[in-house]
Design a protein around this motif. Structure first.
Motif, PDB file in Angstrom:
ATOM      1  N   TRP A  14       0.943  -1.271   0.106  1.00 50.12           N
ATOM      2  CA  TRP A  14       0.072   0.010  -0.014  1.00 50.12           C
ATOM      3  C   TRP A  14       0.795   1.377  -0.129  1.00 50.12           C
ATOM      4  CZ3 TRP A  14      -0.338   3.895   3.603  1.00 50.12           C
ATOM      5  CH2 TRP A  14      -1.361   5.050   3.193  1.00 50.12           C
ATOM      6  N   ALA A  15       1.960   1.417   0.907  1.00 48.34           N
ATOM      7  CA  ALA A  15       2.766   2.507   0.873  1.00 48.34           C
ATOM      8  C   ALA A  15       3.510   2.656  -0.398  1.00 48.34           C
ATOM      9  CB  ALA A  15       3.894   2.140   1.787  1.00 48.34           C
ATOM     10  N   PHE A  16       3.643   1.667  -1.204  1.00 41.79           N
ATOM     11  CA  PHE A  16       4.145   1.926  -2.578  1.00 41.79           C
ATOM     12  C   PHE A  16       3.086   2.595  -3.456  1.00 41.79           C
ATOM     13  CE2 PHE A  16       6.974   1.546  -6.405  1.00 41.79           C
ATOM     14  CZ  PHE A  16       5.936   1.064  -7.210  1.00 41.79           C
ATOM     15  N   TRP A  17       1.818   1.715  -3.526  1.00 37.06           N
ATOM     16  CA  TRP A  17       0.988   2.162  -4.833  1.00 37.06           C
ATOM     17  C   TRP A  17       0.436   3.284  -4.381  1.00 37.06           C
ATOM     18  CZ3 TRP A  17       2.110   0.780  -9.005  1.00 37.06           C
ATOM     19  CH2 TRP A  17       2.684  -0.523  -9.293  1.00 37.06           C
ATOM     20  N   ALA A  18       0.255   3.794  -3.014  1.00 35.14           N
ATOM     21  CA  ALA A  18      -0.465   4.872  -2.363  1.00 35.14           C
ATOM     22  C   ALA A  18       0.292   6.309  -2.490  1.00 35.14           C
ATOM     23  CB  ALA A  18      -1.052   4.807  -1.248  1.00 35.14           C
ATOM     24  N   PRO A  19       0.438   7.274  -3.561  1.00 42.61           N
ATOM     25  CA  PRO A  19       1.454   8.387  -3.219  1.00 42.61           C
ATOM     26  C   PRO A  19       0.972   9.192  -2.185  1.00 42.61           C
ATOM     27  CG  PRO A  19       0.093   8.204  -5.225  1.00 42.61           C
ATOM     28  CD  PRO A  19      -0.509   7.072  -4.575  1.00 42.61           C
ATOM     29  N   ALA A  20       1.952   9.814  -1.729  1.00 41.87           N
ATOM     30  CA  ALA A  20       1.888  10.740  -0.723  1.00 41.87           C
ATOM     31  C   ALA A  20       1.307  12.157  -1.061  1.00 41.87           C
ATOM     32  CB  ALA A  20       3.390  11.035  -0.032  1.00 41.87           C
ATOM     33  N   GLN A  27      -6.283  11.175  -8.377  1.00 41.05           N
ATOM     34  CA  GLN A  27      -6.558  11.001  -9.677  1.00 41.05           C
ATOM     35  C   GLN A  27      -7.689  10.059  -9.915  1.00 41.05           C
ATOM     36  OE1 GLN A  27      -4.908  12.253 -11.966  1.00 41.05           O
ATOM     37  NE2 GLN A  27      -3.889  13.473 -10.359  1.00 41.05           N
ATOM     38  N   ASP A  28      -8.362  10.172 -11.122  1.00 36.45           N
ATOM     39  CA  ASP A  28      -9.415   9.188 -11.219  1.00 36.45           C
ATOM     40  C   ASP A  28      -9.042   7.946 -11.849  1.00 36.45           C
ATOM     41  OD1 ASP A  28     -12.072   9.426 -10.377  1.00 36.45           O
ATOM     42  OD2 ASP A  28     -12.764  10.324 -12.469  1.00 36.45           O
ATOM     43  N   ASN A  29      -7.772   8.083 -12.562  1.00 39.81           N
ATOM     44  CA  ASN A  29      -7.435   6.908 -13.319  1.00 39.81           C
ATOM     45  C   ASN A  29      -6.342   6.218 -12.308  1.00 39.81           C
ATOM     46  OD1 ASN A  29      -6.434   4.987 -14.960  1.00 39.81           O
ATOM     47  ND2 ASN A  29      -5.928   6.381 -16.542  1.00 39.81           N
ATOM     48  N   PRO A  30      -6.803   4.899 -11.794  1.00 38.60           N
ATOM     49  CA  PRO A  30      -5.871   4.384 -11.060  1.00 38.60           C
ATOM     50  C   PRO A  30      -4.511   3.609 -11.470  1.00 38.60           C
ATOM     51  CG  PRO A  30      -7.446   2.828 -11.704  1.00 38.60           C
ATOM     52  CD  PRO A  30      -7.866   4.156 -12.084  1.00 38.60           C
ATOM     53  N   GLN A  31      -4.439   4.100 -12.908  1.00 35.43           N
ATOM     54  CA  GLN A  31      -3.018   3.649 -13.359  1.00 35.43           C
ATOM     55  C   GLN A  31      -2.126   4.600 -13.529  1.00 35.43           C
ATOM     56  OE1 GLN A  31      -4.375   1.424 -16.934  1.00 35.43           O
ATOM     57  NE2 GLN A  31      -4.387  -0.280 -16.076  1.00 35.43           N
ATOM     58  N   GLU A  32      -2.482   5.894 -13.135  1.00 33.82           N
ATOM     59  CA  GLU A  32      -1.872   6.963 -13.287  1.00 33.82           C
ATOM     60  C   GLU A  32      -0.866   7.177 -11.930  1.00 33.82           C
ATOM     61  OE1 GLU A  32      -4.111  10.297 -14.481  1.00 33.82           O
ATOM     62  OE2 GLU A  32      -3.256  10.318 -16.425  1.00 33.82           O
ATOM     63  N   VAL A  33       0.452   7.706 -11.887  1.00 31.62           N
ATOM     64  CA  VAL A  33       1.291   7.928 -10.569  1.00 31.62           C
ATOM     65  C   VAL A  33       2.028   9.306 -10.919  1.00 31.62           C
ATOM     66  CG1 VAL A  33       3.069   7.106  -9.432  1.00 31.62           C
ATOM     67  CG2 VAL A  33       1.461   5.552 -10.236  1.00 31.62           C
ATOM     68  N   GLU A  34       1.815  10.145 -10.119  1.00 30.72           N
ATOM     69  CA  GLU A  34       2.506  11.402 -10.305  1.00 30.72           C
ATOM     70  C   GLU A  34       3.904  11.165  -9.393  1.00 30.72           C
ATOM     71  OE1 GLU A  34       2.457  16.212  -9.685  1.00 30.72           O
ATOM     72  OE2 GLU A  34       0.643  14.817  -8.870  1.00 30.72           O
ATOM     73  N   VAL A  35       5.112  11.064 -10.203  1.00 34.54           N
ATOM     74  CA  VAL A  35       6.319  10.971  -9.768  1.00 34.54           C
ATOM     75  C   VAL A  35       7.001  12.312  -9.074  1.00 34.54           C
ATOM     76  CG1 VAL A  35       8.837  10.233  -9.861  1.00 34.54           C
ATOM     77  CG2 VAL A  35       6.861   9.291 -11.380  1.00 34.54           C
ATOM     78  N   THR A  36       6.633  12.430  -7.778  1.00 33.80           N
ATOM     79  CA  THR A  36       7.220  13.655  -7.108  1.00 33.80           C
ATOM     80  C   THR A  36       8.279  13.371  -5.919  1.00 33.80           C
ATOM     81  OG1 THR A  36       5.446  13.434  -5.460  1.00 33.80           O
ATOM     82  CG2 THR A  36       5.050  14.761  -7.421  1.00 33.80           C
ATOM     83  N   VAL A  37       8.820  14.422  -5.479  1.00 34.46           N
ATOM     84  CA  VAL A  37       9.823  14.143  -4.132  1.00 34.46           C
ATOM     85  C   VAL A  37       8.965  13.678  -2.923  1.00 34.46           C
ATOM     86  CG1 VAL A  37      11.179  15.344  -2.578  1.00 34.46           C
ATOM     87  CG2 VAL A  37      11.144  16.295  -4.893  1.00 34.46           C
ATOM     88  N   ASP A  38       7.860  13.936  -2.831  1.00 33.21           N
ATOM     89  CA  ASP A  38       6.958  13.219  -1.595  1.00 33.21           C
ATOM     90  C   ASP A  38       6.762  11.800  -1.961  1.00 33.21           C
ATOM     91  OD1 ASP A  38       7.132  15.612  -0.218  1.00 33.21           O
ATOM     92  OD2 ASP A  38       5.132  16.230  -1.086  1.00 33.21           O
ATOM     93  N   LYS A  75      20.255   5.788 -25.765  1.00 31.99           N
ATOM     94  CA  LYS A  75      20.388   6.875 -24.708  1.00 31.99           C
ATOM     95  C   LYS A  75      19.185   7.307 -24.018  1.00 31.99           C
ATOM     96  CE  LYS A  75      23.725   9.384 -28.052  1.00 31.99           C
ATOM     97  NZ  LYS A  75      23.877  10.565 -28.797  1.00 31.99           N
ATOM     98  N   SER A  76      19.309   8.015 -22.727  1.00 31.97           N
ATOM     99  CA  SER A  76      18.529   8.412 -21.889  1.00 31.97           C
ATOM    100  C   SER A  76      18.673   9.742 -21.515  1.00 31.97           C
ATOM    101  CB  SER A  76      18.517   7.354 -20.644  1.00 31.97           C
ATOM    102  OG  SER A  76      19.640   7.441 -19.777  1.00 31.97           O
ATOM    103  N   ALA A  77      17.698  10.253 -20.773  1.00 28.64           N
ATOM    104  CA  ALA A  77      17.814  11.891 -20.415  1.00 28.64           C
ATOM    105  C   ALA A  77      17.609  11.675 -18.725  1.00 28.64           C
ATOM    106  CB  ALA A  77      16.719  12.751 -21.004  1.00 28.64           C
ATOM    107  N   LEU A  78      18.301  12.242 -18.042  1.00 31.23           N
ATOM    108  CA  LEU A  78      18.482  12.165 -16.672  1.00 31.23           C
ATOM    109  C   LEU A  78      17.850  13.605 -16.117  1.00 31.23           C
ATOM    110  CD1 LEU A  78      19.177  10.056 -14.426  1.00 31.23           C
ATOM    111  CD2 LEU A  78      21.291  11.353 -14.281  1.00 31.23           C
ATOM    112  N   PHE A  79      16.826  13.594 -15.054  1.00 34.31           N
ATOM    113  CA  PHE A  79      16.202  14.706 -14.474  1.00 34.31           C
ATOM    114  C   PHE A  79      16.604  14.538 -13.063  1.00 34.31           C
ATOM    115  CE2 PHE A  79      14.351  14.393 -18.726  1.00 34.31           C
ATOM    116  CZ  PHE A  79      14.155  15.852 -19.100  1.00 34.31           C
ATOM    117  N   SER A  80      16.553  15.566 -12.422  1.00 31.20           N
ATOM    118  CA  SER A  80      16.353  15.627 -10.939  1.00 31.20           C
ATOM    119  C   SER A  80      15.020  16.158 -10.557  1.00 31.20           C
ATOM    120  CB  SER A  80      17.394  16.520 -10.261  1.00 31.20           C
ATOM    121  OG  SER A  80      17.340  17.877 -10.528  1.00 31.20           O
ATOM    122  N   LEU A  81      14.354  15.695  -9.540  1.00 27.61           N
ATOM    123  CA  LEU A  81      13.264  16.122  -8.769  1.00 27.61           C
ATOM    124  C   LEU A  81      13.360  17.163  -7.857  1.00 27.61           C
ATOM    125  CD1 LEU A  81      11.322  12.643  -8.205  1.00 27.61           C
ATOM    126  CD2 LEU A  81      10.910  14.206 -10.192  1.00 27.61           C
ATOM    127  N   GLY A  82      13.038  18.402  -8.098  1.00 26.52           N
ATOM    128  CA  GLY A  82      13.158  19.567  -7.194  1.00 26.52           C
ATOM    129  C   GLY A  82      14.693  19.923  -7.195  1.00 26.52           C
TER     130      GLY A  82
END
Length: 534
Positions: A14-20, A27-38, A75-82
């Motif tokens: 649950w801790a993994f699939w339930a974003p903080a 989100q209405d769509n259970p297949q969407e995850v917002e990748v954030t620092v939290d 190749k891949s693009a690397l990003f930092s969160l915050g």
């Protein structure tokens, strides 16, 4: 009291699939995850050094700051969160052209399929996203490959569950009569959520109607107790003998008798029944931010959406078109091209002439200022029939004098290239493939301005007809406004941009630059003017 291992595993899952983040949880769509620092911090306890946490079939979106491009074969693009350098996002499967467009340190919005999350021995947590897409505007922009991958994975999961005899109803399934409908949260009405077609609903086999399903449901149960409208998805299986929707019929209009006219297609759609009885199909776009430009649904190439111009700036003013604030890629990485390296710069919004300056326009200037006319004129007048043709054989000093007389200036070569390439950075003003029917190329003579189609910024003859003066000195790349190349008093050759009516496919590209002495006038060379947006 010791907790059973099954309970601990359930809490970890649950801790993994339930974003903080509250936005992601709503989100209405259970297949969407917002990748954030939290969100990363919420799952961090599950990631020990050297291990990874798998998370398949999830659409992911977020915002990150670009760091660098890595990899050789893939190749891949690397990003930092915050501002946290230990929480990274790596994007794979970006189009090759987009890999060259990033600006170091700039923030972009990304989307794709969340493949895995892992923590290195150095303590860096990295979220891997495949089938990636990017944008400069906030929203959830998923490529077609990403949506198809998630839908296909969901189909396989549902099929396996059916084989095992343990089918799990999808989250979007309409509740049965025994299960009271769950009210939507008051803070998130359905009109503000993305109306994406639930992938799981489209993959269910058509079930035989039961007596319970055929019984009419009381009106009290069909509507919510509160005043908020509720959209309920109803799976509509298309039948071959149903009439196709006409081009003049709105998707939201119902035909007499309560039947909804369906668009011609072979797949299933979800029709949302509104509280007032009307119906509408779900939008195919998962983005919460509506786009002003429609895109072909079968396009594999994600469109890089640019920031819109400010509301105070008009699109066209006094025969000049607005080029919004944005970036342009200058130079080339091809072996045969001499202008290197490939680099990207940011430009403020500016206006540029819709057409090249014509003989008719230039005559007004010469009559008002007693300026010397071009050599091909006779008796201080242009040849008959060429009034709408671009004026040529004008020196750089003459072009600057005309621009000042008109209250304008010459464009820089960076502004000229951005205006010519358009918002999608095409190779030619009209697209990436050379087409002599879309520009005056190879005819060996000028044509009246506006005789060929305009580009996406509404500008004519940015490819072909006459090459054009710019304000820039011809200096090596990389381009910089602060290195003296925009000094109007500096001596040296000036940069000429754009192919002429005699250019080949190679010479007509928007990136090609040539040099001419400022006192030289060529039968192939004309100009147009620009000015600042403010």
């Amino acid at each position: 009291m010791e907790w059973p291992k099954s309970c601990i595993a359930g809490l970890l899952l649950w801790a993994f699939w339930a974003p903080a983040d509250s936005t992601a949880q709503a989100q209405d769509n259970p297949q969407e995850v917002e990748v954030t620092v939290d969100w990363i911090r919420a799952i961090e306890p599950e990631l020990t050094s050297g291990t990874r946490l798998e998370s398949y079939d999830r659409l992911a979106f977020g915002k990150g700051r670009f760091l660098r491009i890595e990899g050789k074969s893939r190749k891949s693009a690397l990003f930092s969160l915050g501002n946290d350098s230990k929480q990274l996002v790596r994007l794979f499967d970006l189009p090759p052209f987009d890999l060259k467009l990033f600006s170091s340190g700039r923030e972009y919005y990304f989307g794709g399929v969340l493949s895995k999350v892992e923590r290195s021995q150095a303590g860096v947590i990295e979220a891997i996203i495949t089938y990636s897409n990017l944008s400069e505007v906030e929203g959830r922009f998923y490529s077609r490959q990403a949506r198809e991958f998630v839908e296909r994975t969901e189909q396989i999961k549902q099929r396996n569950q059916a084989i095992l005899g343990k089918p799990v109803p999808p989250p979007s399934t309409k509740p049965s009569a025994e299960t009271p409908p769950v009210k939507p949260p008051a803070a998130a009405p359905p009109a503000a959520t993305p109306a994406a077609t639930p992938p799981a609903a489209t993959t269910q086999p058509e079930a035989k109607p039961s007596s319970r399903a055929e019984a009419p449901k009381p009106k009290e149960e069909a509507e919510d107790a509160d005043d908020l409208p509720r959209n309920r998805p109803v799976l509509k299986r298309r039948v071959g003998d149903e009439p196709e929707q006409s081009a003049t019929t709105s998707p939201q209009e119902s035909t007499p008798g309560g039947r909804v006219s369906q668009p011609a297609a072979d797949d299933d759609v979800v029709i949302y029944r509104r509280r007032d009885g009307s119906r509408r199909p779900a939008s195919s776009s998962p983005s919460s931010a509506p786009s002003s430009r429609s895109e072909p649904e079968n396009s594999d190439r994600p469109v890089l959406r640019r920031k819109p111009a400010s509301v105070e700036e008009k699109k066209e003013v006094d025969g000049m078109m607005l080029v919004p604030e944005g970036s342009v890629t200058l130079g080339s990485d091809q072996p045969d091209d001499t202008d290197k390296p490939l680099h990207r710069i940011e430009l403020k919004a500016f206006y540029i002439d819709k057409y090249e300056v014509t003989n008719e326009d230039y005559k007004q200037f010469c009559d008002a200022t007693a300026r010397t006319v071009p050599p091909y004129w006779t008796a201080k007048n242009f040849p008959k029939g060429l009034e709408k043709h671009p004026v040529v054989q004008v020196s750089w000093a003459d072009a600057v004098a005309y621009a000042r007389w008109a209250g304008k200036r010459l464009p820089t070569e960076a502004e000229w290239e951005r205006a010519a390439k358009g918002p999608n950075s095409y190779r030619y003003a009209y697209g990436n493939a050379f087409d002599p029917h879309k520009a005056n190329s190879g005819t060996q003579k000028t044509s009246a301005v506006g005789s060929y189609p305009a580009n996406e910024f509404g500008l004519f003859d940015m490819t072909g007809n006459a090459s054009e003066w710019t304000s820039s000195l011809y200096l090596p790349y990389p381009y910089s406004e602060s290195d003296g190349r925009e000094d109007p008093k500096a001596a040296g050759a000036r940069t000429v941009r754009g192919g002429s009516h005699s250019s080949s496919a190679q010479g007509a590209r928007c990136l090609v630059r040539q040099k001419e002495l400022p006192d030289h006038g060529s039968p192939l060379l004309g100009f147009r003017c620009a000015r600042d947006a403010n």
